[in-house]
Design a protein around this motif. Structure first.
Motif, mmCIF file in Angstrom:
data_model
loop_
_atom_site.group_PDB
_atom_site.id
_atom_site.type_symbol
_atom_site.label_atom_id
_atom_site.label_comp_id
_atom_site.label_asym_id
_atom_site.label_seq_id
_atom_site.Cartn_x
_atom_site.Cartn_y
_atom_site.Cartn_z
ATOM 1 N N PHE A 177 -4.691 -47.136 76.600
ATOM 2 C CA PHE A 177 -4.587 -45.917 77.382
ATOM 3 C C PHE A 177 -4.064 -46.182 78.793
ATOM 4 O O PHE A 177 -3.324 -45.376 79.352
ATOM 5 N N LYS A 178 -4.470 -47.304 79.356
ATOM 6 C CA LYS A 178 -3.987 -47.645 80.695
ATOM 7 C C LYS A 178 -2.469 -47.822 80.683
ATOM 8 O O LYS A 178 -1.750 -47.306 81.539
ATOM 9 N N GLY A 179 -2.011 -48.531 79.651
ATOM 10 C CA GLY A 179 -0.571 -48.747 79.520
ATOM 11 C C GLY A 179 0.184 -47.453 79.253
ATOM 12 O O GLY A 179 1.288 -47.245 79.758
ATOM 13 N N LEU A 180 -0.440 -46.572 78.463
ATOM 14 C CA LEU A 180 0.177 -45.281 78.169
ATOM 15 C C LEU A 180 0.349 -44.463 79.445
ATOM 16 O O LEU A 180 1.408 -43.895 79.705
ATOM 17 N N LYS A 181 -0.707 -44.428 80.260
ATOM 18 C CA LYS A 181 -0.640 -43.690 81.534
ATOM 19 C C LYS A 181 0.476 -44.244 82.412
ATOM 20 O O LYS A 181 1.297 -43.502 82.947
ATOM 21 N N GLU A 182 0.475 -45.561 82.568
ATOM 22 C CA GLU A 182 1.452 -46.195 83.450
ATOM 23 C C GLU A 182 2.880 -45.913 82.988
ATOM 24 O O GLU A 182 3.773 -45.654 83.797
ATOM 25 N N THR A 183 3.071 -45.955 81.666
ATOM 26 C CA THR A 183 4.416 -45.763 81.130
ATOM 27 C C THR A 183 4.904 -44.335 81.333
ATOM 28 O O THR A 183 6.047 -44.109 81.744
ATOM 29 N N LEU A 184 4.029 -43.357 81.045
ATOM 30 C CA LEU A 184 4.431 -41.957 81.196
ATOM 31 C C LEU A 184 4.698 -41.619 82.662
ATOM 32 O O LEU A 184 5.623 -40.870 82.981
ATOM 33 N N ILE A 185 3.899 -42.173 83.551
ATOM 34 C CA ILE A 185 4.119 -41.953 84.982
ATOM 35 C C ILE A 185 5.435 -42.600 85.396
ATOM 36 O O ILE A 185 6.202 -42.066 86.189
ATOM 37 N N LYS A 186 5.692 -43.777 84.826
ATOM 38 C CA LYS A 186 6.930 -44.486 85.127
ATOM 39 C C LYS A 186 8.146 -43.685 84.670
ATOM 40 O O LYS A 186 9.220 -43.750 85.274
ATOM 41 N N LEU A 187 7.956 -42.908 83.628
ATOM 42 C CA LEU A 187 9.038 -42.063 83.135
ATOM 43 C C LEU A 187 9.271 -40.848 84.031
ATOM 44 O O LEU A 187 10.200 -40.080 83.810
ATOM 45 N N GLY A 188 8.399 -40.662 85.003
ATOM 46 C CA GLY A 188 8.613 -39.582 85.958
ATOM 47 C C GLY A 188 7.758 -38.366 85.733
ATOM 48 O O GLY A 188 7.961 -37.327 86.359
ATOM 49 N N ILE A 189 6.786 -38.454 84.827
ATOM 50 C CA ILE A 189 5.908 -37.322 84.556
ATOM 51 C C ILE A 189 4.775 -37.330 85.579
ATOM 52 O O ILE A 189 4.231 -38.385 85.905
#
Length: 417
Positions: A177-189
């Protein structure tokens, strides 16, 4: 002439996608076959059992829409599923002989469950529009994220979420979940949106309303819907083929165990509507991007003017590409061929602007919808009379279903009352 059965879940007023994907086909079928069309209100409960406040109103709107479009009670039997209690009885008896593995391994069930989980998070994140681009297979996720920029986001977003859901719900290995959050935020969401969505996923709120016996067993109820009328053909899209095959398996198993009562129905493949919503996504009530059969002229004009066009065409004198324009997709269906060719040519040569193109479409859409609107006004003036058509159709369906159930009980050696 074949015995044909088909149904629709009452989820609200019908839109153009429903017309092209279902109603148009029904209008042709009722001219050639012995058709029964039903409002599947029990099926509407399989994943929306909490949301019943609008169910009766949705049924009324579906009655109006069907009749307004020309579904004819003189040519087809029209009824409401829950008015024929024999459907539930046959479904119960079928459930006694249907192996659980048939339901769990049904690819249609697995895909639908997966897509509902997946769609939830995508819809939740819809505030941040993510455009799909192709990602080279050799490119890893981090590289692809770095490559994506501006408004152009990706297939990466889609594939990453798919992988996350697959691991969580199929392999039971959980999600980083931590990685999921970081990735989606990195995508600009937006961080706040991501955190709330992932929190729901982490706590298991996503999709919990479909982890029910009703959802697992809805293909059994669907089989009962079909077989209780001894239907020989069922119009379905390609994604529904596993359901028809399961219905055939249940019919075959019953016939082998007891008596040869049920035919093995065939699928009548229908083409799914390719008409997009006004924003380019799938036309859907939940996306608020649909043009409804009940929309008045002013509403249609407004929605057409809001349609997205060729994103590369910034100025009026820029040449356009109709192939990437939603408005052109509609023209292909609702505008005569000669005009479509003319629009194609003028758009590519910048001889026609997007606003003028949209005005032509709005005019043609309203011309198509006008007869439906007029019929709708007539029905709404005297709705009880038209509701009676479905009551009578339900009684007619009930009589047929009752005869079938008498055969079923006799074949299964059940006590006669």
């Amino acid at each position: 002439m074949k015995k044909v059965l088909s149904g629709m879940r009452p989820t609200g007023k019908l839109h153009l996608g429903h017309y092209l994907g279902v109603i148009k086909n029904w209008l042709e079928l009722q001219e050639k076959h012995d058709c029964k069309f039903f409002i599947a209100d029990w099926h509407a409960l399989t994943n929306k059992y909490k949301q019943t406040d609008d169910l009766k109103e949705n049924i009324k709107q579906m009655i109006i829409d069907w009749l307004s479009c020309g579904i004819d009670p003189e040519k087809a039997t029209l009824f409401i599923q829950s008015g024929v209690k024999e459907h539930a009885e046959l479904s119960l008896l079928f459930s006694m002989i249907t192996p659980k593995s048939w339901l769990e391994l049904n690819p249609s069930y697995k895909d639908l469950k997966f897509n509902l989980y997946y769609q939830y998070l995508r819809d939740f994140l819809a505030g941040k529009q993510v455009k799909i681009i192709q990602t080279p297979p050799s490119e890893d996720f981090d590289q692809a994220v770095e490559r994506a920029s501006g408004k152009v986001r990706n297939k990466i977003f889609e594939e990453y979420l798919r992988e996350a859901f697959f691991r969580a719900f199929y392999n039971k290995k959980g999600i980083d979940f931590k990685g999921l959050k970081e990735t989606l935020i990195k995508l600009g969401i937006q961080k706040k949106i991501v955190e709330e969505a992932v929190k729901n996923l982490e706590e298991g709120d996503v999709g919990k309303d479909i982890d029910t016996l009703g959802f697992l067993a809805y293909p059994v109820l669907q089989a009962a819907d079909i077989l209780i009328y001894k239907a020989e053909a069922v119009p379905v899209g390609e994604d529904q083929l596993p359901h028809i095959e399961l219905t055939r398996e249940i019919a075959r198993r019953f016939n082998n165990l007891y008596d040869s009562i049920f035919p093995e129905p065939e699928a009548m493949l229908t083409e799914e509507s390719k008409l997009p919503g006004i924003d380019g996504r799938k036309m859907s009530k939940s996306y608020n991007n649909a043009i409804y059969l009940s929309d008045d002229q002013q509403t249609v004009n407004k929605k057409v003017l809001e349609m997205k066009t060729d994103p590369q065409r910034v100025r009026r004198n820029d040449p356009g590409n109709p192939e990437v324009c939603i408005v052109y997709d509609y023209h292909r269906i609702f505008t005569d061929k000669d005009t479509v060719k003319d629009i194609d040519k003028k758009c590519r040569n910048a001889e026609i602007g997007c606003v003028d193109c949209k005005k032509i479409l709005a005019q043609n859409l309203n011309r198509f919808l006008d007869p439906i609107r007029e019929r709708r006004k007539e029905i709404e003036k005297d709705l009880p009379t038209y509701e009676k058509i479905f009551q009578e159709g339900t009684e007619k369906a009930k009589a047929i279903a009752s005869e079938t159930m008498t055969e079923v009980r006799k074949a299964m050696r059940l006590w006669e009352f």
